[in-house]
Design a protein around this motif. Sequence first.
Motif, PDB file in Angstrom:
ATOM      1  N   VAL A  43       1.083  -6.492 -24.324  1.00 43.07           N
ATOM      2  CA  VAL A  43       1.862  -7.701 -24.581  1.00 43.07           C
ATOM      3  C   VAL A  43       0.982  -8.680 -25.349  1.00 43.07           C
ATOM      4  O   VAL A  43       0.018  -9.216 -24.804  1.00 43.07           O
ATOM      5  CB  VAL A  43       2.367  -8.335 -23.278  1.00 43.07           C
ATOM      6  CG1 VAL A  43       3.218  -9.566 -23.582  1.00 43.07           C
ATOM      7  CG2 VAL A  43       3.164  -7.325 -22.465  1.00 43.07           C
ATOM      8  N   ILE A  44       1.310  -8.890 -26.621  1.00 44.52           N
ATOM      9  CA  ILE A  44       0.525  -9.776 -27.488  1.00 44.52           C
ATOM     10  C   ILE A  44       1.350 -11.021 -27.785  1.00 44.52           C
ATOM     11  O   ILE A  44       2.504 -10.929 -28.213  1.00 44.52           O
ATOM     12  CB  ILE A  44       0.141  -9.063 -28.799  1.00 44.52           C
ATOM     13  CG1 ILE A  44      -0.756  -7.858 -28.489  1.00 44.52           C
ATOM     14  CG2 ILE A  44      -0.545 -10.013 -29.758  1.00 44.52           C
ATOM     15  CD1 ILE A  44      -1.187  -7.071 -29.720  1.00 44.52           C
ATOM     16  N   SER A  45       0.747 -12.184 -27.563  1.00 40.13           N
ATOM     17  CA  SER A  45       1.435 -13.458 -27.791  1.00 40.13           C
ATOM     18  C   SER A  45       0.718 -14.244 -28.876  1.00 40.13           C
ATOM     19  O   SER A  45      -0.509 -14.166 -29.010  1.00 40.13           O
ATOM     20  CB  SER A  45       1.467 -14.291 -26.500  1.00 40.13           C
ATOM     21  OG  SER A  45       1.996 -13.551 -25.415  1.00 40.13           O
TER      22      SER A  45
ATOM     23  N   SER B 103       2.923 -20.141 -30.445  1.00 40.15           N
ATOM     24  CA  SER B 103       4.215 -19.953 -29.770  1.00 40.15           C
ATOM     25  C   SER B 103       4.130 -20.418 -28.327  1.00 40.15           C
ATOM     26  O   SER B 103       5.011 -21.146 -27.842  1.00 40.15           O
ATOM     27  CB  SER B 103       4.641 -18.480 -29.824  1.00 40.15           C
ATOM     28  OG  SER B 103       4.938 -18.079 -31.130  1.00 40.15           O
ATOM     29  N   VAL B 104       3.083 -20.007 -27.642  1.00 44.25           N
ATOM     30  CA  VAL B 104       2.960 -20.377 -26.230  1.00 44.25           C
ATOM     31  C   VAL B 104       2.527 -21.829 -26.076  1.00 44.25           C
ATOM     32  O   VAL B 104       2.801 -22.455 -25.043  1.00 44.25           O
ATOM     33  CB  VAL B 104       1.999 -19.423 -25.493  1.00 44.25           C
ATOM     34  CG1 VAL B 104       2.535 -18.007 -25.533  1.00 44.25           C
ATOM     35  CG2 VAL B 104       0.598 -19.460 -26.088  1.00 44.25           C
ATOM     36  N   ASP B 105       1.841 -22.386 -27.088  1.00 45.26           N
ATOM     37  CA  ASP B 105       1.494 -23.803 -27.033  1.00 45.26           C
ATOM     38  C   ASP B 105       2.751 -24.664 -27.150  1.00 45.26           C
ATOM     39  O   ASP B 105       2.900 -25.676 -26.457  1.00 45.26           O
ATOM     40  CB  ASP B 105       0.519 -24.165 -28.157  1.00 45.26           C
ATOM     41  CG  ASP B 105      -0.893 -23.655 -27.894  1.00 45.26           C
ATOM     42  OD1 ASP B 105      -1.154 -23.228 -26.746  1.00 45.26           O
ATOM     43  OD2 ASP B 105      -1.722 -23.675 -28.820  1.00 45.26           O
ATOM     44  N   GLN B 106       3.660 -24.281 -28.032  1.00 43.43           N
ATOM     45  CA  GLN B 106       4.886 -25.040 -28.240  1.00 43.43           C
ATOM     46  C   GLN B 106       5.873 -24.856 -27.098  1.00 43.43           C
ATOM     47  O   GLN B 106       6.673 -25.751 -26.815  1.00 43.43           O
ATOM     48  CB  GLN B 106       5.539 -24.619 -29.561  1.00 43.43           C
ATOM     49  CG  GLN B 106       4.718 -24.999 -30.788  1.00 43.43           C
ATOM     50  CD  GLN B 106       5.246 -24.360 -32.066  1.00 43.43           C
ATOM     51  OE1 GLN B 106       6.256 -23.652 -32.047  1.00 43.43           O
ATOM     52  NE2 GLN B 106       4.562 -24.586 -33.173  1.00 43.43           N
ATOM     53  N   SER B 107       5.824 -23.702 -26.477  1.00 40.55           N
ATOM     54  CA  SER B 107       6.742 -23.419 -25.378  1.00 40.55           C
ATOM     55  C   SER B 107       5.975 -22.681 -24.286  1.00 40.55           C
ATOM     56  O   SER B 107       5.938 -21.446 -24.279  1.00 40.55           O
ATOM     57  CB  SER B 107       7.928 -22.576 -25.878  1.00 40.55           C
ATOM     58  OG  SER B 107       8.778 -22.224 -24.817  1.00 40.55           O
ATOM     59  N   PRO B 108       5.341 -23.409 -23.361  1.00 41.86           N
ATOM     60  CA  PRO B 108       4.544 -22.756 -22.306  1.00 41.86           C
ATOM     61  C   PRO B 108       5.340 -21.736 -21.500  1.00 41.86           C
ATOM     62  O   PRO B 108       4.775 -20.782 -20.970  1.00 41.86           O
ATOM     63  CB  PRO B 108       4.107 -23.941 -21.431  1.00 41.86           C
ATOM     64  CG  PRO B 108       4.146 -25.125 -22.345  1.00 41.86           C
ATOM     65  CD  PRO B 108       5.296 -24.876 -23.277  1.00 41.86           C
TER      66      PRO B 108
END
Length: 650
Positions: A547-549, A553-558
Amino acid sequence: MKLPNPKRIAAAVFRPIPVTRTRALGMSERLAALTALGSSLEYLTQRKQNRRGGLNDWTVLKDSYFGSSPFTQKLMNAVSGEKTTVALHTAQAAVSAAMLLPGNSRWRGAGSLFLSATGALLYPRHRYGTDGSDQVAILVQAANGAARLSKDTRTQDALLWYVALQANLSYLVSGWVKLLGEPWRDASALGGVMRTRTYGHEPTYKLVKRYPVAAKYLTHGVLALECLFPLAYLAGGRLARPVIASAGAFHVANGFVMGLGRFVTAFTSMHPMVAYTSAPKSHPAVAGRDDRAPLVAAALLAGASAIGAAVAVQRRLRTRDGWPGSRRLTTRHGNHLQYETGGGNGSAPVLVFAAGMASTSEHFAWITEKIVKETGYGVLSYARAGYAGSDRARTAPYDLAESADDLADLVEGVVPAHRKVVLVGHSLGGEIARRAAGRLGDRLQGIVYLDSSHPDELNRSEAQRESGSRLGQSLSLIVWSLRLGMGIFMAHPEWIASLPLTYRKRVFAQYTDARMWVAAKREWDAVEADFGAFTGPLAPVAGDALVISAQRSVDQSPEQLEMHGEIADAHRAAGRRVESWVVPGSDHDSLLTDSRYALRVADRIIEFAAGSPVETEPETGSDAQAGSDPQTDSDAQTGSMDESTAGAAA
């Protein structure tokens, strides 16, 4: 008491507006000057917004124009200093005030041209807060200035017609774009705008909620006004008065309710030209008017449409043509999938790549090239039904299960039975891969999720929900624009220039072809229905998982990172190996299109397919930010593969 005569009222309302050429110019000049005056006074009283840390801080804004020519950048830097900006606004305010005085001197033409030039110079300096009103004023002032300075009435009429046609176009396009959006068709748009922070007005919002029927008629009335604005020219200009009056009232209301004060003077500065050009040529006020301009405009439009159609056909042929090694397979649903295979030998696993929504299989180019050139793994890329050269033949309504079935059928029909499969899915492609996993049984070795979608993201992520609410309307607009031949005006997105050279033309052809966006709109409608009804949890998946993020993306939507963790847990629940990694500095798309990140992702995929442990410790320092990689050699950077090799890697 004698009642008003209805015939007299109708005669007063439904008749042309007798505006002469000189009067139309004078009225338009003064209204446009009011726009420039308001703009300059607003700046001079709110100078803090342009200083360091302000909304229009030039040290930040100038990065938006990094791709401009060196001359343009130097010019913008020269006029964007605080003292220079103040001087220009002071001069613009003085000239604007002078333009409000009576008179018809040719010097007024020089004043209009000065305002147009200074407005154009200052526009990049005030990127936030103009909302298009300054653009309209710049256009009108340039035309007015040239008309004033010209001694030829034919030239003057051509310029007045130019402004009038621009007015019609602005309303017409705005209206038909709104018509594509469901909020305007179901009349919920007015309430939605009135509750926003930027343009909202609480008292009006309360009235809209209190009187929904009246709000519905008002919303549809605005829509009809914009879509039918050219009716001002029908019946000898008899509808010009109610049309122009309605448009003026619309702008005044917007100025009061939404705070768009400069819109009132900016857009109404085009109305005198509409009045002048809509009157019948037999009317004494417009005697001698030259009406060749609209005929020339129509001829140019017809020529541009023909060129646009020819370019669209050429791009459609390139889109459907595929690579030299492209093949086709028919799935259980009758869909015809175009695919490419390459690399691999013996019993090494085959990596099957599933693209995201509104994406191409060529988005994986950096990753697939590296795998083909450096490993013995097989690579299988394909276009979902409706994309590139793949066709959707199924007549039933589309759902995500259809794409999952197609992916499973592709694997069964193309990959030799003795070889394991690793599915690699980006965005929506990751979710389709997850759903296809159960259909592959023990043939599945694992799944690589590249910033994958999660079926609960619209319910749990506010950022995803907000962007999703705008996506459907945007897709509809793009589809219709491209169907009308507007693809010829689409600029090359920066990310295409980041792909290997061999792939760029084909990707741009797909990007500017309506076919891809029709498929994307169909998929998005299914995603909204499917994801909105998700109740969870995710079912166990009998395959290994990587699973690569993307970090941004995760900063904008935790919540996204949490949901990616749930995808990993679905594989753990089946007792399978799971690895996770957040790629520093990357975003949703650059994870694939930027070689700095994509080549690093390729290394992790290669390790994962080999069964080797994947390093999951966060990377820091310049190496992580720059995405440097020992494999990023000159050949990879230039994308020097020939077409046959590229087709296999795609």
